[in-house]
Design an enzyme around this catalytic site. Structure first.
Site, PDB file in Angstrom:
ATOM      1  N   ASP A 284       0.889  -1.166   0.000  1.00 19.39           N
ATOM      2  CA  ASP A 284       0.000   0.000   0.000  1.00 19.39           C
ATOM      3  C   ASP A 284       0.927   1.215   0.000  1.00 19.39           C
ATOM      4  O   ASP A 284       1.439   1.611   1.044  1.00 19.39           O
ATOM      5  CB  ASP A 284      -0.878  -0.021   1.255  1.00 19.39           C
TER       6      ASP A 284
ATOM      7  N   GLU B  57      -1.068  -1.235  -4.891  1.00 16.51           N
ATOM      8  CA  GLU B  57      -2.327  -0.516  -5.109  1.00 16.51           C
ATOM      9  C   GLU B  57      -2.169   0.444  -6.278  1.00 16.51           C
ATOM     10  O   GLU B  57      -1.180   1.176  -6.369  1.00 16.51           O
ATOM     11  CB  GLU B  57      -2.738   0.263  -3.852  1.00 16.51           C
TER      12      GLU B  57
ATOM     13  N   ASP C 111      -2.567   1.038   6.901  1.00 18.90           N
ATOM     14  CA  ASP C 111      -1.783   0.779   5.686  1.00 18.90           C
ATOM     15  C   ASP C 111      -1.278  -0.659   5.659  1.00 18.90           C
ATOM     16  O   ASP C 111      -1.152  -1.268   4.595  1.00 18.90           O
ATOM     17  CB  ASP C 111      -0.578   1.732   5.620  1.00 18.90           C
TER      18      ASP C 111
END
Lengths: 176, 176
Positions: free
Chosen positions: A7, A68, A141
């Site tokens: 992330d 991501e 996260d």
């Protein structure tokens, strides 16, 4: 199959390692965060993200990396840092010949919770349940990075292998 | 002082090397473009940008690298690639301990032409004149990279040395 999920972020870059096969039980390999000081120059922060990524890749030897996918409609200030951190994560994986997959936040949410509009708490709850953890991983996260890895595993290995073969072939053709 | 300027992009990443001292004559060291195939995956393209940057840095040994600062108000699709290519350029420079400076397009235009709202043709004309070239460098990304390097040289070396010292100190403090 072992997948490392990322992330991306400059302040906190979530990292999660998940082992599993599509349709079978999953297990968590490791979870954590790469942090860089907000007062440092962007270039220095990117060097620190690279060092962190290299450590994670060396230690956990994933077979694929899921990052991501960043969109630019978010907050103008943070999106640049996110895009830059994601570039470093992708670079570190691709230059080792690892396949890199990008998943959007809604693809990840849909894969984990059944709804592309699930909130962060719902994603964290499902990550905790799917990996049989005692408590939700902190910070968010880190949970999101695990969710990315799970999403990637559930998309099925055949598709990922195809991507890997294509990527390897392309890089071979352009090696100096 | 030798500066390598980078106009970041995934399709075309402009590179220009300029030698000079603030207030003195400038000369062009080299100019060119790193290209990556549009049909390749982003991760592979970033690997190719890294290889290209490493070649330029190895060949031309600049003392500083100037990169265009990317804003997210531009075209949504291209800005992500630009941000990611700029991240790789900054990373390559910073991990060698080279100072990295970011200049906005209007800072560069103002430095080269006297107006922050000058158009591309005007910038190319002034780059051609300042470096005493026979013709404007093509493509525009290459001319922009030279303009970035000139802008950086004209900001004065004392400021750059200060940045360099601060950057070196910071990275030292965080080395594993």
């Amino acid at each position: 199959m072992r997948v490392l999920g990322v992330d991306p972020g400059l302040t906190r870059c979530g990292i999660g390692v998940v082992d599993g096969v599509a349709g079978r039980r999953l297990s968590m390999g490791a979870v954590g965060v790469i942090r860089t000081p907000a007062e440092a120059e962007t270039a220095e922060r990117l060097v620190l993200v690279e060092r962190g990524m290299e450590e994670w890749l060396d230690t956990h030897r994933p077979e694929a990396v899921a990052v991501e996918r960043v969109f630019s409609q978010h907050n103008v200030r943070t999106v640049m840092g996110t895009a830059q951190a994601s570039a470093v994560a992708m670079l570190c994986a691709a230059r080792r010949g690892l396949p890199v997959a990008l998943h959007t936040p809604s693809e990840v949410k849909a894969a984990i919770t059944g709804s592309g509009r699930a909130d962060k708490a719902q994603v964290a709850t499902m990550v905790t349940r799917l990996l049989r953890l005692d408590a939700p991983p902190k910070p968010a996260d880190a949970a999101d990075a695990l969710a990315l890895a799970i999403c990637h595993l559930w998309r099925g290995p055949s598709q990922n292998r195809l991507q890997q073969a294509v990527a390897a072939q392309r890089l071979k053709g352009t090696t100096r």
